[in-house]
Design an enzyme around this catalytic site. Structure first.
Site, mmCIF file in Angstrom:
data_model
loop_
_atom_site.group_PDB
_atom_site.id
_atom_site.type_symbol
_atom_site.label_atom_id
_atom_site.label_comp_id
_atom_site.label_asym_id
_atom_site.label_seq_id
_atom_site.Cartn_x
_atom_site.Cartn_y
_atom_site.Cartn_z
ATOM 1 N NE ARG A 136 44.480 44.848 39.774
ATOM 2 C CZ ARG A 136 44.115 44.350 40.970
ATOM 3 N NH1 ARG A 136 43.959 43.063 41.166
ATOM 4 N NH2 ARG A 136 43.912 45.164 41.981
ATOM 5 C CD GLU A 161 47.361 49.064 45.482
ATOM 6 O OE1 GLU A 161 48.330 48.972 46.240
ATOM 7 O OE2 GLU A 161 46.345 48.350 45.584
ATOM 8 C CG ASN A 164 47.703 45.806 43.463
ATOM 9 O OD1 ASN A 164 47.484 46.004 44.644
ATOM 10 N ND2 ASN A 164 46.977 46.366 42.502
ATOM 11 C CB SER A 179 43.178 38.990 43.224
ATOM 12 O OG SER A 179 42.718 40.268 43.550
ATOM 13 C CE LYS A 211 48.579 51.132 49.443
ATOM 14 N NZ LYS A 211 48.422 49.706 49.118
ATOM 15 C CE LYS A 245 46.074 55.326 48.648
ATOM 16 N NZ LYS A 245 46.341 54.682 47.347
ATOM 17 C CD GLU A 288 49.737 46.440 49.050
ATOM 18 O OE1 GLU A 288 48.878 46.423 48.152
ATOM 19 O OE2 GLU A 288 50.559 47.359 49.189
ATOM 20 N N GLY A 289 45.338 45.069 50.355
ATOM 21 C CA GLY A 289 44.152 44.224 50.467
ATOM 22 C C GLY A 289 42.858 44.968 50.713
ATOM 23 N NE ARG A 294 39.769 46.480 41.501
ATOM 24 C CZ ARG A 294 40.676 46.795 42.419
ATOM 25 N NH1 ARG A 294 40.640 46.228 43.604
ATOM 26 N NH2 ARG A 294 41.611 47.674 42.163
#
Ligand code: ADP
Ligand code: MG
Length: 463
Positions: free
Chosen positions: A107, A127, A129, A134, A285, A346, A350-351, A430
């Site tokens: 994604r 970024e 993913n 998800s 990253k 950064k 992740e997450g 989102r």
């Protein structure tokens, strides 16, 4: 639209539950996943542009995954002070499986940034993913909710229909068939106590409908229950044709030595890992930062793809790289200390919840230990176009100025270098309050949302 929808809060919460827009509640039981009541406006040209970026990014991640030496070189300085990335890279180099079948579910996340005049806004990539991308299922469910809420209103036809699952499931089904063991299963690697379980269960259900059984296991359980039989990863006597990771992207998933053993077992078997370790590392990253260098990017793609992707890159820098400062070029770390509002710091994680901004960024930069500076990158801070929205969290609505991050799902199936399937599979939006910096839905900041295409003049005017 905003006024029209505000009065439908109670109904929207009922329909959220009805459509399976749910998550596990912290104290047990269920609660609806956070969602925006009012869909996110987007200019139609910007909407098309985002979808067009998926295929080049899919090809890019696939191309990098075949170049472990590049990854080792790219991460060479990171691994000195970042044991997690070091372990992943070491595993990637040591457990190379002979499996040529390759399935990639990604994604790519973007913000839309305003441009002067009335031209369409520009996409800026946040970024890519490459692991545990998800919300493909809940993104479709919030879209059903918006379809319901907008039916018989003037905005009905402008809602951008969204269902990432069919293309993702098709990728799984083709890979599964090509693996060649009809009584095999898919292992879904999960975290114990996952809150976002319905997003995973809906995918599981869709795979079952294609006669593909799914077994949910933690990394530790794979180490305990799994074994290698003639090269196959075998769980309880059943071959795992595909191992799909919805865990394993954070050091928290590797607290026990068994978890690492489980990850190694997967990678040294002939199961098709989604993603394999090289693809996972292609999403770091540091790699993202290196790909903003024109020559590095062009090692992995043709000029046409490179130009498309570069148009959405934000500036990314290693800490010592020179960037434009107020009085001339400055090392990026110094520029960040002088003008923190321009940057995001950064680490290789992740997450969500890992990035540093403003005072925290300045303090972290000042306190970096030896070699640690290599584990961070600085990224230009993107200022997305705000819009007015109503967001719903645990049954309560709040209105305000919001920012939306738009992700596009990608599916790529390959046999070695030969790409058999490459698709854009739909989107995730989102939406968060404009003063919130992180965007994670699971972390409680982001709200699942849909896109509504409006002409530019209307799209970014308060609705
Ligand atoms: P993670 O891998 O933890 O999801 P991201 O790079 O996606 O890391 O960053 C997490 C969140 O931080 C994003 O969802 C976004 O809200 C915000 N963010 C990340 N990069 C930027 C940026 N360059 N400018 C503004 N906000 C950003
Ligand atoms: Mg992210």
């Amino acid at each position: 639209m905003l006024e029209n929808l505000k009065s439908r809060l109670a109904e929207s919460v009922d329909f959220a539950a009805l459509y399976g827009l749910l998550k596990a509640a912290p104290g047990g039981g269920l609660v609806h996943a956070p969602f925006a009541l009012t869909p996110c406006p987007i200019d139609p040209a910007a909407s098309r542009n985002l979808a067009e970026l998926s295929l080049p990014f899919n090809r890019l991640a696939h191309a990098i995954s075949g170049q472990i030496d590049f990854l080792a070189e790219a991460l060479e300085e990171v691994v000195g002070a970042d044991p997690f990335t070091r372990d992943l890279l070491e595993m990637a180099r040591n457990c190379a499986s002979t499996q040529q079948l390759y399935l990639q579910i990604t994604r790519s996340d973007y913000f839309l940034q305003a441009r002067q005049g009335l031209a369409a806004p520009v996409a800026r990539q946040v970024e890519l993913n490459t692991i545990s991308a998800s919300y493909p299922a809940l993104a479709a469910r919030v879209n059903l909710l918006h379809k319901h809420l907008l039916s018989d209103t003037p905005w009905e036809d402008a809602l951008v229909a969204n269902d990432p699952l069919p293309d993702i499931v098709e990728g799984f089904a083709q890979a599964f068939r090509m693996y060649g063991h009809q009584d095999a299963c898919v292992v879904m690697v999960v975290q114990a106590g996952e809150a976002n379980v319905f997003d995973q269960r809906i995918l599981e259900q869709a795979l079952h409908a294609r006669h593909i059984p799914v077994v949910r296991l933690t990394l530790e359980a794979i180490a305990e229950q799994g074994s290698l039989r003639e090269g196959h990863l075998t769980i309880g006597g059943r071959i795992a044709a595909i191992t799909y990771f919805r865990a394993g992207y954070t050091p928290d998933d590797f607290r026990s030595p068994e978890a690492m053993q489980g990850r190694k077992l997967v990678e040294s078997s002939s199961t098709i890992p989604v993603p394999n370790l090289a693809t996972h590392l292609a999403g770091t990253k540091k790699v993202q930062q290196l790909l903003t260098q024109p020559a590095t990017l062009r090692r992995f793609c043709e000029e046409h793809d490179a130009a498309l992707m570069e148009a959405c890159f934000a500036g990314m820098y290693s800490l010592d790289e020179a960037v434009a400062g107020p009085g001339g070029p400055l090392a990026a770390r110094k520029a960040a200390a002088v003008q923190p509002e321009r940057f995001v710091l950064k680490p290789q994680r992740e997450g969500g919840g890992n990035n540093l901004y403003d005072e925290e960024m300045i303090a972290r930069l000042a306190a970096l230990g030896p070699g640690e500076d290599r584990t961070f990158v600085l990224m230009e801070r993107i200022t997305p176009i705000p819009h007015d929205a109503v967001m719903v969290l645990e049954g309560k609505a709040s209105a305000g100025k919001c920012l939306s991050e738009i992700g596009r799902f990608g599916v790529l199936l390959a046999n070695g270098k030969e790409i058999l399937l490459n698709k854009d599979a739909g989107y995730l939006v989102r939406t968060k309050h404009h003063q919130v910096k992180e965007g994670g839905v699971s972390a409680g900041y982001g709200h699942l949302d849909s896109l509504i295409e409006l002409p530019l003049e209307e799209a970014y005017r308060p609705v």
